[in-house]
Design a protein around this motif. Structure first.
Motif, PDB file in Angstrom:
ATOM      1  N   THR A  34       0.836  -1.193   0.000  1.00 55.44           N
ATOM      2  CA  THR A  34       0.000   0.000   0.000  1.00 55.44           C
ATOM      3  C   THR A  34       0.875   1.249   0.000  1.00 55.44           C
ATOM      4  O   THR A  34       0.620   2.207  -0.736  1.00 55.44           O
ATOM      5  N   VAL A  37       2.328   1.642  -3.502  1.00 57.78           N
ATOM      6  CA  VAL A  37       1.381   2.126  -4.509  1.00 57.78           C
ATOM      7  C   VAL A  37       1.332   3.651  -4.456  1.00 57.78           C
ATOM      8  O   VAL A  37       1.381   4.331  -5.479  1.00 57.78           O
ATOM      9  N   ALA A  38       1.262   4.199  -3.233  1.00 54.81           N
ATOM     10  CA  ALA A  38       1.174   5.648  -3.091  1.00 54.81           C
ATOM     11  C   ALA A  38       2.475   6.311  -3.558  1.00 54.81           C
ATOM     12  O   ALA A  38       2.460   7.304  -4.280  1.00 54.81           O
ATOM     13  N   ARG A  43      -0.513   2.290 -11.210  1.00 49.16           N
ATOM     14  CA  ARG A  43      -1.901   2.198 -11.675  1.00 49.16           C
ATOM     15  C   ARG A  43      -2.474   0.824 -11.404  1.00 49.16           C
ATOM     16  O   ARG A  43      -3.670   0.611 -11.502  1.00 49.16           O
ATOM     17  N   GLY A  68      -8.689  -3.582  -1.764  1.00 51.82           N
ATOM     18  CA  GLY A  68      -9.490  -2.456  -1.281  1.00 51.82           C
ATOM     19  C   GLY A  68      -8.649  -1.217  -1.059  1.00 51.82           C
ATOM     20  O   GLY A  68      -9.003  -0.117  -1.491  1.00 51.82           O
ATOM     21  N   ALA A  69      -7.506  -1.384  -0.379  1.00 51.73           N
ATOM     22  CA  ALA A  69      -6.635  -0.236  -0.101  1.00 51.73           C
ATOM     23  C   ALA A  69      -6.068   0.319  -1.403  1.00 51.73           C
ATOM     24  O   ALA A  69      -5.983   1.538  -1.593  1.00 51.73           O
ATOM     25  N   ALA A  71      -7.464   0.213  -4.324  1.00 49.60           N
ATOM     26  CA  ALA A  71      -8.539   0.920  -5.028  1.00 49.60           C
ATOM     27  C   ALA A  71      -8.708   2.325  -4.463  1.00 49.60           C
ATOM     28  O   ALA A  71      -8.949   3.279  -5.201  1.00 49.60           O
ATOM     29  N   LEU A  72      -8.553   2.457  -3.157  1.00 50.85           N
ATOM     30  CA  LEU A  72      -8.648   3.785  -2.538  1.00 50.85           C
ATOM     31  C   LEU A  72      -7.506   4.679  -3.015  1.00 50.85           C
ATOM     32  O   LEU A  72      -7.603   5.900  -2.970  1.00 50.85           O
ATOM     33  N   LEU A  73      -6.419   4.067  -3.442  1.00 53.01           N
ATOM     34  CA  LEU A  73      -5.276   4.825  -3.961  1.00 53.01           C
ATOM     35  C   LEU A  73      -5.259   4.776  -5.487  1.00 53.01           C
ATOM     36  O   LEU A  73      -4.230   5.008  -6.114  1.00 53.01           O
ATOM     37  N   ALA A  74      -6.406   4.440  -6.073  1.00 55.13           N
ATOM     38  CA  ALA A  74      -6.586   4.510  -7.526  1.00 55.13           C
ATOM     39  C   ALA A  74      -5.790   3.469  -8.301  1.00 55.13           C
ATOM     40  O   ALA A  74      -5.429   3.683  -9.448  1.00 55.13           O
TER      41      ALA A  74
END
Lengths: 120, 120
Positions: A34, A37-38, A43, A68-69, A71-74
């Motif tokens: 996570t 990703v940020a 993507r 889920g996490a 997706a929250l970060l696109a």
């Protein structure tokens, strides 16, 4: 974290799980991914589970939480390389991994993620 | 409402949340935003949550309600700038913000909203 590796392929984080994960490994993987990703503006996240003979309910839940996490970060998450016997066991446990994309091979998974990115 | 600001960028309302919101702040923001969407004929609402260390279940619900009300007024809502630790906490709470678009940065979010507007 010895049983997993994370490689950046352009916009996609490719995660390879090479052996069975303890619950701690799974949670550490979720946090590492996570954050990654940020940081990398990925993507997509591609998780290769072909090295696994077994996916227990904790790992299934962790995969679901990673998706889920992300997706929250696109970022979209796709699981690839699942063995047929693992799929059968998951379904028997009622763990059908909603919210997770699937593809048979890493190449198919990349195609899928790149296709979604282009559509955006 | 001191902790939030709303700026009109062409067709998009850019909402910046600068600090933790009380429940009353969150509700006031929802009302202000929804009125603003109707008044300004905005096509999109971009909510920047990068200033938040924590998103509690009330705020998550408010974000979801803002997206729902905006959709009824023909505007798409995108949340940007979520911190990885906030994403992990939300997923652990089971709050995956269905119906809300996500993007990593304000620029990505604007691209996404402009892309959707063009497709219509």
């Amino acid at each position: 974290m010895s049983a997993t590796s994370v490689v950046e392929l352009q916009d996609v984080l490719l995660v390879t799980i090479q052996g069975e994960l303890t619950d701690e490994d799974a949670m550490a993987l979720q946090e590492e991914l996570t954050t990654n990703v940020a940081r990398s503006s990925a993507r997509g996240v591609l998780i290769d589970v072909s090295g696994l003979d077994l996916v227990d309910s904790f790992l299934a839940r962790t995969l679901h939480d990673i998706a889920g996490a992300s997706a929250l970060l696109a970022a979209e998450t796709v699981v690839v390389g699942m063995r047929p016997e693992v799929a059968i066991t998951l379904v028997e446990l009622g763990l059908t991994l909603p919210g997770l994309g699937t593809a048979l091979t890493v190449a198919d998974g990349l195609d899928r993620l790149n296709g979604s990115a282009r559509r955006r």
